[in-house]
Scaffold this motif. Structure first.
Motif, short mmCIF file in Angstrom:
data_model
loop_
_atom_site.label_atom_id
_atom_site.label_comp_id
_atom_site.label_asym_id
_atom_site.label_seq_id
_atom_site.Cartn_x
_atom_site.Cartn_y
_atom_site.Cartn_z
N LYS A 23 0.84 -1.20 0.00
CA LYS A 23 0.00 0.00 0.00
C LYS A 23 0.87 1.24 0.00
CE LYS A 23 -3.62 -2.07 2.82
NZ LYS A 23 -4.26 -2.01 4.13
N PRO A 24 0.45 2.25 -0.74
CA PRO A 24 1.19 3.51 -0.67
C PRO A 24 1.06 4.11 0.72
CG PRO A 24 -0.58 3.61 -2.33
CD PRO A 24 -0.67 2.28 -1.65
N ALA A 25 2.05 4.85 1.11
CA ALA A 25 2.03 5.49 2.42
C ALA A 25 0.90 6.51 2.47
CB ALA A 25 3.37 6.18 2.68
N TYR A 107 8.58 11.50 0.85
CA TYR A 107 8.45 10.41 1.81
C TYR A 107 7.40 9.41 1.30
CZ TYR A 107 9.23 8.82 6.66
OH TYR A 107 9.60 8.12 7.78
N MET A 108 6.26 9.94 0.84
CA MET A 108 5.17 9.07 0.37
C MET A 108 5.54 8.35 -0.92
SD MET A 108 1.92 11.50 1.34
CE MET A 108 0.64 10.34 0.84
N VAL A 116 6.52 2.85 6.46
CA VAL A 116 6.29 4.02 7.32
C VAL A 116 5.87 3.56 8.71
CG1 VAL A 116 4.89 6.09 7.66
CG2 VAL A 116 5.75 5.55 5.38
N LEU A 117 4.97 2.58 8.77
CA LEU A 117 4.51 2.08 10.08
C LEU A 117 5.65 1.43 10.85
CD1 LEU A 117 0.99 0.69 9.10
CD2 LEU A 117 1.54 2.85 10.27
N ALA A 118 6.54 0.72 10.15
CA ALA A 118 7.69 0.12 10.82
C ALA A 118 8.62 1.22 11.35
CB ALA A 118 8.45 -0.79 9.86
#
Length: 181
Positions: A23-25, A107-108, A116-118
């Protein structure tokens, strides 16, 4: 052989499906990661750390313009003023909301939501915060040292001659075309 083809097909299909499910950020997760990484604080600290670099760049620029190994008092004053202008311009740039939007966009584009979540999970730990702060300081130090090394390299007369020769070669057709007009 047929069995090997089936296995290779299954592996390829798995790899492709895993990549297509990344999934994209999201903007929300990127904002959280940027907040946890204290990007605004890091940028402000970087600006402060860069002041000696701006001073050095301004001095080197004036040394090259005046073709002198050392600046007199008036030239030193001008170098400090130029460094101030450089710092002010840089502060203006990083204070612009478009700059933060650009960082979010990059970033995205760079990270998936999972990445990103990691990163958020890592930054929420004391170790993650420590590494984040040290990484920012390390990058400022690398930048400062790179510019110092570059300035030292440019002090070498042979390097200066070679640089000037190459620049003159590039500019010669432009200057000739301009003088012909």
């Amino acid at each position: 052989m047929k069995n090997l083809n089936h296995i290779l097909y299954a592996i390829t299909l798995s790899a492709l499906s895993a990549a297509s499910f990344a999934k994209p950020a999201t903007e929300a997760s990127v904002e959280k990661a940027l907040k946890l990484s204290d990007i605004r604080g890091a940028l402000a600290q970087s600006q402060q750390d860069m002041r000696p670099v701006y001073d050095l760049q301004a001095e080197e620029m004036l040394k090259n313009i005046f073709k002198t190994p050392a600046l007199n008092a008036e030239q030193q004053k001008a170098a400090r003023q130029i460094a101030e202008v450089m710092g002010s311009f840089s502060n203006q740039l990083i204070s612009d909301p478009k700059f933060m939007q650009m960082i979010k966009a990059v970033y995205m584009q760079t990270f998936s939501e999972e990445e990103v979540l990691a990163n958020i999970q890592f930054l929420e730990t004391p170790l993650g915060q420590s590494i984040n702060k040290k990484s920012s300081k390390m990058m400022s130090e690398i930048m400062r040292n790179s510019i110092t090394m570059s300035a030292q390299l440019m002090q070498d007369p042979a390097v200066q001659r070679e640089m000037n020769r190459k620049i003159e070669k590039i500019l010669k057709p432009l200057l000739q075309a301009d003088s012909a007009q």
